[in-house]
Design a protein around this motif. Structure first.
Motif, PDB file in Angstrom:
ATOM      1  N   PRO A   1     -11.874  11.021   3.086  1.00  0.00           N
ATOM      2  CA  PRO A   1     -11.033  10.018   2.428  1.00  0.00           C
ATOM      3  C   PRO A   1     -10.191  10.647   1.318  1.00  0.00           C
ATOM      4  CG  PRO A   1     -13.319   9.769   1.748  1.00  0.00           C
ATOM      5  CD  PRO A   1     -13.284  10.850   2.781  1.00  0.00           C
TER       6      PRO A   1
ATOM      7  N   GLY B   1      -2.753   3.993  -4.766  1.00  0.00           N
ATOM      8  CA  GLY B   1      -4.106   3.463  -4.840  1.00  0.00           C
ATOM      9  C   GLY B   1      -4.717   3.200  -3.472  1.00  0.00           C
ATOM     10  N   TYR B   2      -3.940   3.353  -2.415  1.00  0.00           N
ATOM     11  CA  TYR B   2      -4.418   3.121  -1.051  1.00  0.00           C
ATOM     12  C   TYR B   2      -5.193   4.343  -0.567  1.00  0.00           C
ATOM     13  CZ  TYR B   2      -4.244   1.639   3.849  1.00  0.00           C
ATOM     14  OH  TYR B   2      -4.569   1.249   5.127  1.00  0.00           O
ATOM     15  N   GLU B   3      -6.249   4.114   0.206  1.00  0.00           N
ATOM     16  CA  GLU B   3      -7.074   5.211   0.699  1.00  0.00           C
ATOM     17  C   GLU B   3      -6.834   5.435   2.187  1.00  0.00           C
ATOM     18  OE1 GLU B   3     -11.703   5.505   1.099  1.00  0.00           O
ATOM     19  OE2 GLU B   3     -11.145   5.875  -0.993  1.00  0.00           O
TER      20      GLU B   3
ATOM     21  N   THR C   1      -7.220   9.328  -1.802  1.00  0.00           N
ATOM     22  CA  THR C   1      -6.530   8.227  -2.462  1.00  0.00           C
ATOM     23  C   THR C   1      -5.088   8.632  -2.739  1.00  0.00           C
ATOM     24  OG1 THR C   1      -8.605   7.575  -3.495  1.00  0.00           O
ATOM     25  CG2 THR C   1      -6.597   6.643  -4.425  1.00  0.00           C
TER      26      THR C   1
ATOM     27  N   ASN D   1       0.810  -1.219   0.000  1.00  0.00           N
ATOM     28  CA  ASN D   1       0.000   0.000   0.000  1.00  0.00           C
ATOM     29  C   ASN D   1       0.841   1.266   0.000  1.00  0.00           C
ATOM     30  OD1 ASN D   1      -2.317  -1.603   0.208  1.00  0.00           O
ATOM     31  ND2 ASN D   1      -2.230  -1.569   2.445  1.00  0.00           N
TER      32      ASN D   1
ATOM     33  N   ILE E   1      -1.281  12.790  -2.941  1.00  0.00           N
ATOM     34  CA  ILE E   1      -2.710  12.482  -2.993  1.00  0.00           C
ATOM     35  C   ILE E   1      -3.173  12.685  -4.430  1.00  0.00           C
ATOM     36  CG2 ILE E   1      -4.993  13.227  -2.232  1.00  0.00           C
ATOM     37  CD1 ILE E   1      -3.754  13.824   0.473  1.00  0.00           C
ATOM     38  N   THR E   2      -3.713  11.627  -5.032  1.00  0.00           N
ATOM     39  CA  THR E   2      -4.163  11.718  -6.428  1.00  0.00           C
ATOM     40  C   THR E   2      -5.632  12.097  -6.534  1.00  0.00           C
ATOM     41  OG1 THR E   2      -4.603   9.340  -6.464  1.00  0.00           O
ATOM     42  CG2 THR E   2      -2.458  10.084  -7.292  1.00  0.00           C
ATOM     43  N   TYR E   3      -6.426  11.797  -5.488  1.00  0.00           N
ATOM     44  CA  TYR E   3      -7.832  12.184  -5.537  1.00  0.00           C
ATOM     45  C   TYR E   3      -8.384  12.374  -4.136  1.00  0.00           C
ATOM     46  CZ  TYR E   3     -12.817  12.248  -6.191  1.00  0.00           C
ATOM     47  OH  TYR E   3     -14.133  12.629  -6.154  1.00  0.00           O
ATOM     48  N   THR E   4      -9.102  13.482  -3.960  1.00  0.00           N
ATOM     49  CA  THR E   4      -9.868  13.727  -2.745  1.00  0.00           C
ATOM     50  C   THR E   4     -10.920  14.776  -3.063  1.00  0.00           C
ATOM     51  OG1 THR E   4      -9.769  14.206  -0.383  1.00  0.00           O
ATOM     52  CG2 THR E   4      -8.328  15.512  -1.801  1.00  0.00           C
TER      53      THR E   4
ATOM     54  N   GLN F   1      -6.091  17.791  -3.343  1.00  0.00           N
ATOM     55  CA  GLN F   1      -5.518  16.890  -4.338  1.00  0.00           C
ATOM     56  C   GLN F   1      -4.178  17.453  -4.804  1.00  0.00           C
ATOM     57  OE1 GLN F   1      -8.472  15.493  -7.062  1.00  0.00           O
ATOM     58  NE2 GLN F   1      -7.024  15.435  -8.738  1.00  0.00           N
TER      59      GLN F   1
END
Length: 187
Positions: free
Chosen positions: A151, A157-159, A153, A103, A133-136, A168
């Motif tokens: 949350p 890929g781990y959240e 990501t 992770n 962080i790739t997405y939030t 982001q």
């Protein structure tokens, strides 16, 4: 052959045909009776955690474990490919051995792999890693009595859960043992 007095954290014991890693140990000398060593040991192959007590001076069999620095290169099918930083030899490591470290691993990540007779047993990650962080979702401030989390990501890929103010593209420090957010990192 070693004795129970030689037990230390990180010692690998051979018992019942399995390898056990000592997580914690405590030498106890009660007022009455003989001394003993209370341990918490983890089965290296299954990950099962067990409490075991040894009498003082009891004979135990230890396993030879070599720890070497490796660099994570890439994933090939199911296996993770690591390169020895000294000899440049590449070895495949089973996902069961890598465990939750997957992770937090990016290519070129430095890790320590413990080997017994050429077989990887487990790997040690640094205590924390820096990941992006790739997405939030954007954080919205509302009326609440305590700080909120959301949350996010990571690039692996781990959240994880992060505070609302983290956006982001932000680089964050993450604890590799628990997966907790430790703070933002400025470049």
């Amino acid at each position: 052959m070693a004795t129970s007095n030689d037990i230390k954290n990180g010692t690998v014991l051979k018992m019942d045909g399995h390898l056990w890693n000592v997580i914690e140990f405590q030498h106890v000398k009660p007022g009455k009776g003989g001394a003993f060593v209370r341990t918490k040991i983890r089965n290296i192959t299954t990950g099962k955690l067990v409490d075991k007590t040894f009498n003082a001076g009891a004979k135990i069999e230890t396993a030879t474990v070599d720890r070497s620095d490796y660099e994570y290169l890439y994933q090939d099918g199911e296996d993770y490919i690591f390169m020895d930083t000294d000899t440049y030899d590449q070895i495949p490591v089973n996902p069961a051995v890598v465990g939750t470290a997957a992770n937090f691993m990016l290519e070129n990540q430095k890790v320590t792999i413990a080997m017994n007779e050429g077989t990887p047993l487990y790997l040690d990650m640094p205590p924390s890693v820096v990941l992006e962080i790739t997405y939030t979702e954007p954080g919205l401030q509302g009326d609440r009595s305590s700080a909120g989390t959301k949350p996010a990501t990571l690039e692996t890929g781990y959240e994880i859960q992060v505070p609302l103010f983290v956006d982001q593209g932000t680089k964050v420090k993450v604890d590799t043992r628990s997966g907790d957010y430790l703070g933002r990192v400025n470049d």
